[in-house]
Design a protein around this motif. Structure first.
Motif, PDB file in Angstrom:
ATOM      1  N   CYS A 137       0.871  -1.728   0.318  1.00 14.94           N
ATOM      2  CA  CYS A 137       0.300  -0.448  -0.410  1.00 14.94           C
ATOM      3  C   CYS A 137       1.116   1.462  -0.136  1.00 14.94           C
ATOM      4  N   VAL A 139       0.210   3.895   0.744  1.00 16.00           N
ATOM      5  CA  VAL A 139      -0.268   4.793   2.754  1.00 16.00           C
ATOM      6  C   VAL A 139       0.368   4.356   3.147  1.00 16.00           C
ATOM      7  N   CYS A 140      -0.421   3.343   3.956  1.00 13.76           N
ATOM      8  CA  CYS A 140       0.971   2.853   4.911  1.00 13.76           C
ATOM      9  C   CYS A 140       2.134   1.651   5.192  1.00 13.76           C
ATOM     10  N   CYS A 149      -5.377  -3.358   3.138  1.00 11.27           N
ATOM     11  CA  CYS A 149      -5.774  -2.231   4.755  1.00 11.27           C
ATOM     12  C   CYS A 149      -6.418  -1.422   4.693  1.00 11.27           C
ATOM     13  N   CYS A 151      -6.830   1.533   3.182  1.00  5.25           N
ATOM     14  CA  CYS A 151      -6.272   2.948   2.778  1.00  5.25           C
ATOM     15  C   CYS A 151      -7.395   3.627   1.680  1.00  5.25           C
TER      16      CYS A 151
HETATM   17 ZN   LIG Z   1      -2.715   0.929   3.611  1.00  4.58          ZN
END
Ligand SMILES: [Zn+2]
Ligand SMILES: [Zn+2]
Length: 169
Positions: A137, A139-140, A149, A151
């Motif tokens: 991911c 983002v995370c 996740c 996101c």
């Molecule tokens: Zn994520």
């Protein structure tokens, strides 16, 4: 390991077959260094094909550790290497020819350089841990192969992001 070719250059029809070790545990492409996990000896045949001309043929198998292009997990990548080169005695010492024979050091055949060159030729364009690797991911950083996740993976248009900044101030 260095192997001196002087004798084979001078003896017509001479051929020898030897098993020589590849002495490197890592391989570098100039940017990154990768581990060589397994390697067999190079099964090398040197043949005098004409006066002052040696044919170099060899095979070996190595396994390199290369990260997946999407999730960065280590992947063991086997490579079957098959070397075939010609060296002319008259080209030894000629700077232009030497550039095309990075595995020759004077009259010595540099086994590690020969195989390093061959590994780079065989280097895969893209390594994936599996065909449908979902990657990580953005983002995370979660490995998405292990589950979603949650996101918001929507990547906003950068121009929209600028507008958003304006409205937030
Ligand atoms: Zn994520
Ligand atoms: Zn992957």
């Amino acid at each position: 390991m260095l192997y001196n070719l002087t004798d084979i250059f001078s003896k017509e029809d001479k051929a020898i077959t030897i098993d020589v070790p590849y002495e490197q545990d890592t391989i570098s492409n100039g940017h990154e260094t990768y581990a060589i996990l397994e390697k067999t000896d190079l099964h090398l045949t040197l043949t005098n094909v004409a006066k002052g001309e040696v044919q170099i043929e060899g095979e070996c198998r190595i396994v390199c550790e290369i990260p997946c292009a999407r999730c960065l997990k280590s992947v063991n990548v086997p490579m079957e290497l098959s070397v075939k080169e010609y060296v002319k005695e008259c080209e030894i010492g000629n700077p232009e020819a030497t550039e095309e024979m990075p595995y020759m050091d004077g009259y010595q055949l540099d086994i590690d350089a020969l195989l390093g060159n061959e590994i780079m030729i065989n280097w895969p364009m893209k390594v994936l841990c599996k065909e449908d690797c979902k990657g990580i991911c953005k983002v995370c950083g979660k490995d998405l192969n292990e589950g979603d996740c949650g996101c918001d993976s929507f990547v906003p248009d950068p121009r929209m992001a600028v507008l958003k900044d304006i409205f937030n101030t």
